[in-house]
Design a protein around this motif. Structure first.
Motif, PDB file in Angstrom:
ATOM      1  N   ARG A 174       0.832  -1.199   0.000  1.00  0.00           N
ATOM      2  CA  ARG A 174       0.000   0.000   0.000  1.00  0.00           C
ATOM      3  C   ARG A 174       0.868   1.252   0.000  1.00  0.00           C
ATOM      4  O   ARG A 174       1.740   1.422   0.846  1.00  0.00           O
ATOM      5  CB  ARG A 174      -0.923  -0.004   1.223  1.00  0.00           C
ATOM      6  N   ASN A 175       0.611   2.122  -0.951  1.00  0.00           N
ATOM      7  CA  ASN A 175       1.287   3.409  -1.011  1.00  0.00           C
ATOM      8  C   ASN A 175       0.403   4.446  -0.312  1.00  0.00           C
ATOM      9  O   ASN A 175      -0.670   4.771  -0.812  1.00  0.00           O
ATOM     10  CB  ASN A 175       1.531   3.821  -2.463  1.00  0.00           C
ATOM     11  N   PRO A 176       0.808   4.957   0.844  1.00  0.00           N
ATOM     12  CA  PRO A 176      -0.080   5.857   1.584  1.00  0.00           C
ATOM     13  C   PRO A 176      -0.312   7.197   0.899  1.00  0.00           C
ATOM     14  O   PRO A 176      -1.220   7.942   1.283  1.00  0.00           O
ATOM     15  CB  PRO A 176       0.664   6.063   2.908  1.00  0.00           C
ATOM     16  N   ARG A 177       0.450   7.488  -0.146  1.00  0.00           N
ATOM     17  CA  ARG A 177       0.333   8.794  -0.807  1.00  0.00           C
ATOM     18  C   ARG A 177      -0.606   8.796  -1.998  1.00  0.00           C
ATOM     19  O   ARG A 177      -1.093   9.854  -2.404  1.00  0.00           O
ATOM     20  CB  ARG A 177       1.716   9.278  -1.254  1.00  0.00           C
ATOM     21  N   PHE A 178      -0.841   7.629  -2.607  1.00  0.00           N
ATOM     22  CA  PHE A 178      -1.617   7.597  -3.850  1.00  0.00           C
ATOM     23  C   PHE A 178      -2.662   6.505  -3.816  1.00  0.00           C
ATOM     24  O   PHE A 178      -2.355   5.347  -3.535  1.00  0.00           O
ATOM     25  CB  PHE A 178      -0.705   7.357  -5.061  1.00  0.00           C
ATOM     26  N   LYS A 179      -3.894   6.857  -4.136  1.00  0.00           N
ATOM     27  CA  LYS A 179      -4.916   5.845  -4.357  1.00  0.00           C
ATOM     28  C   LYS A 179      -4.617   5.145  -5.681  1.00  0.00           C
ATOM     29  O   LYS A 179      -4.159   5.782  -6.632  1.00  0.00           O
ATOM     30  CB  LYS A 179      -6.298   6.489  -4.406  1.00  0.00           C
ATOM     31  N   TRP A 235      -7.958   0.531  -0.728  1.00  0.00           N
ATOM     32  CA  TRP A 235      -6.829   1.357  -0.280  1.00  0.00           C
ATOM     33  C   TRP A 235      -7.173   2.044   1.040  1.00  0.00           C
ATOM     34  O   TRP A 235      -6.356   2.098   1.964  1.00  0.00           O
ATOM     35  CB  TRP A 235      -6.496   2.368  -1.367  1.00  0.00           C
ATOM     36  N   GLU A 236      -8.391   2.562   1.143  1.00  0.00           N
ATOM     37  CA  GLU A 236      -8.805   3.230   2.372  1.00  0.00           C
ATOM     38  C   GLU A 236      -8.906   2.243   3.536  1.00  0.00           C
ATOM     39  O   GLU A 236      -8.422   2.508   4.644  1.00  0.00           O
ATOM     40  CB  GLU A 236     -10.152   3.925   2.164  1.00  0.00           C
ATOM     41  N   LEU A 237      -9.524   1.100   3.280  1.00  0.00           N
ATOM     42  CA  LEU A 237      -9.763   0.137   4.348  1.00  0.00           C
ATOM     43  C   LEU A 237      -8.485  -0.524   4.845  1.00  0.00           C
ATOM     44  O   LEU A 237      -8.397  -0.932   6.012  1.00  0.00           O
ATOM     45  CB  LEU A 237     -10.738  -0.943   3.859  1.00  0.00           C
ATOM     46  N   SER A 238      -7.498  -0.652   3.976  1.00  0.00           N
ATOM     47  CA  SER A 238      -6.273  -1.368   4.340  1.00  0.00           C
ATOM     48  C   SER A 238      -5.217  -0.473   4.974  1.00  0.00           C
ATOM     49  O   SER A 238      -4.078  -0.908   5.181  1.00  0.00           O
ATOM     50  CB  SER A 238      -5.686  -2.070   3.107  1.00  0.00           C
ATOM     51  N   ALA A 239      -5.575   0.760   5.323  1.00  0.00           N
ATOM     52  CA  ALA A 239      -4.618   1.681   5.940  1.00  0.00           C
ATOM     53  C   ALA A 239      -3.899   1.087   7.153  1.00  0.00           C
ATOM     54  O   ALA A 239      -2.691   1.314   7.326  1.00  0.00           O
ATOM     55  CB  ALA A 239      -5.312   2.989   6.315  1.00  0.00           C
ATOM     56  N   PRO A 240      -4.570   0.289   8.010  1.00  0.00           N
ATOM     57  CA  PRO A 240      -3.854  -0.268   9.161  1.00  0.00           C
ATOM     58  C   PRO A 240      -2.710  -1.213   8.784  1.00  0.00           C
ATOM     59  O   PRO A 240      -1.842  -1.480   9.621  1.00  0.00           O
ATOM     60  CB  PRO A 240      -4.947  -1.019   9.933  1.00  0.00           C
ATOM     61  N   TRP A 241      -2.708  -1.718   7.543  1.00  0.00           N
ATOM     62  CA  TRP A 241      -1.673  -2.656   7.119  1.00  0.00           C
ATOM     63  C   TRP A 241      -0.562  -1.971   6.302  1.00  0.00           C
ATOM     64  O   TRP A 241       0.268  -2.645   5.713  1.00  0.00           O
ATOM     65  CB  TRP A 241      -2.294  -3.798   6.311  1.00  0.00           C
ATOM     66  N   THR A 242      -0.547  -0.646   6.289  1.00  0.00           N
ATOM     67  CA  THR A 242       0.518   0.068   5.589  1.00  0.00           C
ATOM     68  C   THR A 242       1.874  -0.366   6.151  1.00  0.00           C
ATOM     69  O   THR A 242       2.101  -0.323   7.364  1.00  0.00           O
ATOM     70  CB  THR A 242       0.360   1.591   5.757  1.00  0.00           C
ATOM     71  N   GLY A 243       2.759  -0.823   5.266  1.00  0.00           N
ATOM     72  CA  GLY A 243       4.082  -1.271   5.677  1.00  0.00           C
ATOM     73  C   GLY A 243       4.153  -2.691   6.179  1.00  0.00           C
ATOM     74  O   GLY A 243       5.253  -3.200   6.471  1.00  0.00           O
TER      75      GLY A 243
END
Length: 325
Positions: A135-140, A242-250
Motif C-alpha cells: 500500500r502506497n499511503p500517498r496515492f490511491k 486502499w482506504e480500508l487497508s490503511a492499518p496494514w501500511t508497511g
C-alpha cells in the motif's frame, strides 16, 4: 471433468458454488477476471490425482455463486472477499485449519490479502501473474493508474458502472470473452471511448491452442446469466480497498510463497514491476518468498496455457508442507 463434484456452500451471507475433487491437504484455487472455477480444471484433476483436496470456488459476483448485490461495488472489497475465503476454509477444511492457496490475476490479489489479514489460515502460497503490491499511503491506486496511463487504460475504463457493460453487450458476451481470454500482449489493454472496444465485428478472433470453442461456450453460458458487473466490481473497489487497508501500511506478507509469471504477461511488463520483483523490493515485502519463476514466451493465463508445468510447480512447492503427499 465428469469426476469433479459441484455443490453450493453458505459462506459470509452468500451462497457460493464450488468445484472440488480429491482427498488430502486442501488446496484453495482462487480465480481472476474474466474467469471462473473452470479456469482451474487442469489443476483440479492433477492435484486430486496427486493426493490433494482441490477446491475452486466461483468468487462472489461470478458464475453460479449468488447473493452478492451486483450493483454495489462496496460489497466487493478485500474485506468481504477475504471473509468469503475464510468462511469457505472453515467449511471445506475445518475451523482453525490451515490450507494451501493458489491464486491468479484478481485471485492472486485476494490471496495476498488473505495472507496479509489471516496468515493463520494459510500454510503456503503459490501466486501467479500479480505480485504483491504494498500500500502506497500517498496515492490511491485508480488515481495513480489514471495519472500514468490515462483514462483509456482498461482499469480506468472499468470504473463507471454500466458504461463498459453496455459496450460488452453491444460486442456480445462471447466475443468480449474471446478478446479478453485470447489477449496475449505485454502491454495493457487500452479501450478508447471513441472506438468502443476497437473491435471489427467481422474480423475473426483466433483462439490460442489451449483455449477451445467449448471452453468459450462454457464461459459464455455463465456470463450471459450473470453479466460482467460482479467481476468489474473488484476493480471499482480498488480505491476503497486502499482506504480500508490503511492499518496494514508497511506490513509484510509472512507466508511461504512461490511466485510464477509469464514474461509476456501484461502484469510483468507494467512500469516498475520487473525492478520490484528482481531488485529486492518483492522479497522485502514478502520475506518468506522462496522462489520466483519467469516462464518464457508465456502470457497472462499461464495456468491454462502451460497447465503441465504449472501443475508440477504447485505440487513440487506444496509437498514440502504436507506429510501425506
Amino acid at each position: 471433468m465428469e469426476k469433479i463434484e459441484h455443490k453450493m456452500v453458505d459462506v459470509n451471507d452468500i451462497n457460493m458454488h464450488i468445484a472440488e475433487l480429491g482427498h488430502g491437504p486442501t488446496i484453495l484455487l482462487i480465480h481472476g477476471f474474466p474467469e471462473l472455477w473452470y479456469s482451474w480444471r487442469h489443476q483440479i484433476l492433477y492435484l486430486a490425482a496427486h493426493g490433494y483436496h482441490a477446491v475452486a470456488p466461483d468468487l462472489r459476483g461470478y458464475g453460479d455463486t449468488i447473493g452478492a448485490p451486483l450493483d454495489d461495488a462496496t460489497k466487493f472489497t478485500t474485506f468481504q472477499v477475504v471473509g468469503d475465503m475464510v468462511a469457505l476454509i472453515d467449511q471445506v477444511a475445518g475451523p482453525n485449519e490451515k490450507v494451501l492457496v493458489v491464486g491468479h490475476d484478481w485471485g492472486a490479489v485476494i490471496a495476498w490479502y488473505l495472507c496479509l489479514y489471516r496468515p493463520d489460515r494459510v500454510k503456503a502460497l503459490v501466486n501467479m501473474s500479480v505480485p504483491y503490491t504494498p500500500r502506497n499511503p500517498r496515492f490511491k491506486p485508480i488515481d495513480g493508474i489514471r495519472a500514468i496511463y490515462g483514462n483509456d487504460h482498461y482499469i480506468s475504463r472499468f470504473q463507471e458502472p454500466g458504461k463498459i457493460e453496455a459496450e460488452f453487450a453491444e460486442l456480445g458476451t462471447e466475443r468480449a470473452l474471446k478478446k479478453f481470454l485470447a489477449y496475449r500482449n505485454p502491454t495493457p489493454p487500452v479501450l478508447p471511448k471513441k472506438l468502443g472496444l476497437g473491435d471489427s465485428p467481422n474480423k475473426p478472433i483466433i483462439l490460442p491452442s489451449w483455449l477451445s470453442e467449448g471452453d468459450i461456450t462454457y464461459y459464455t453460458s455463465k456470463y450471459e446469466k450473470t453479466g460482467f458487473s460482479g467481476g468489474l466490481n473488484y476493480y471499482r473497489a480498488m480505491n476503497l480497498n486502499w482506504e480500508l487497508s490503511a492499518p496494514w501500511t508497511g506490513a509484510q506478507v509472512k507466508v511461504p510463497t512461490k511466485f510464477i509469471v509469464g514474461d509476456i504477461d501484461l502484469t510483468y511488463n507494467t512500469m516498475g514491476i520487473q525492478d520490484y520483483i528482481h531488485k529486492g523490493g518483492f522479497k522485502k515485502d514478502v520475506p518468506l518468498l522462496e522462489d520466483v519463476i519467469i516462464m518464457q514466451d508465456v502470457g497472462h493465463f499461464l495456468h491454462e496455457e502451460k497447465p503441465d508445468e504449472i501443475n508440477q510447480h504447485i505440487h513440487q512447492f506444496f509437498k514440502q508442507f504436507c506429510d501425506e503427499v
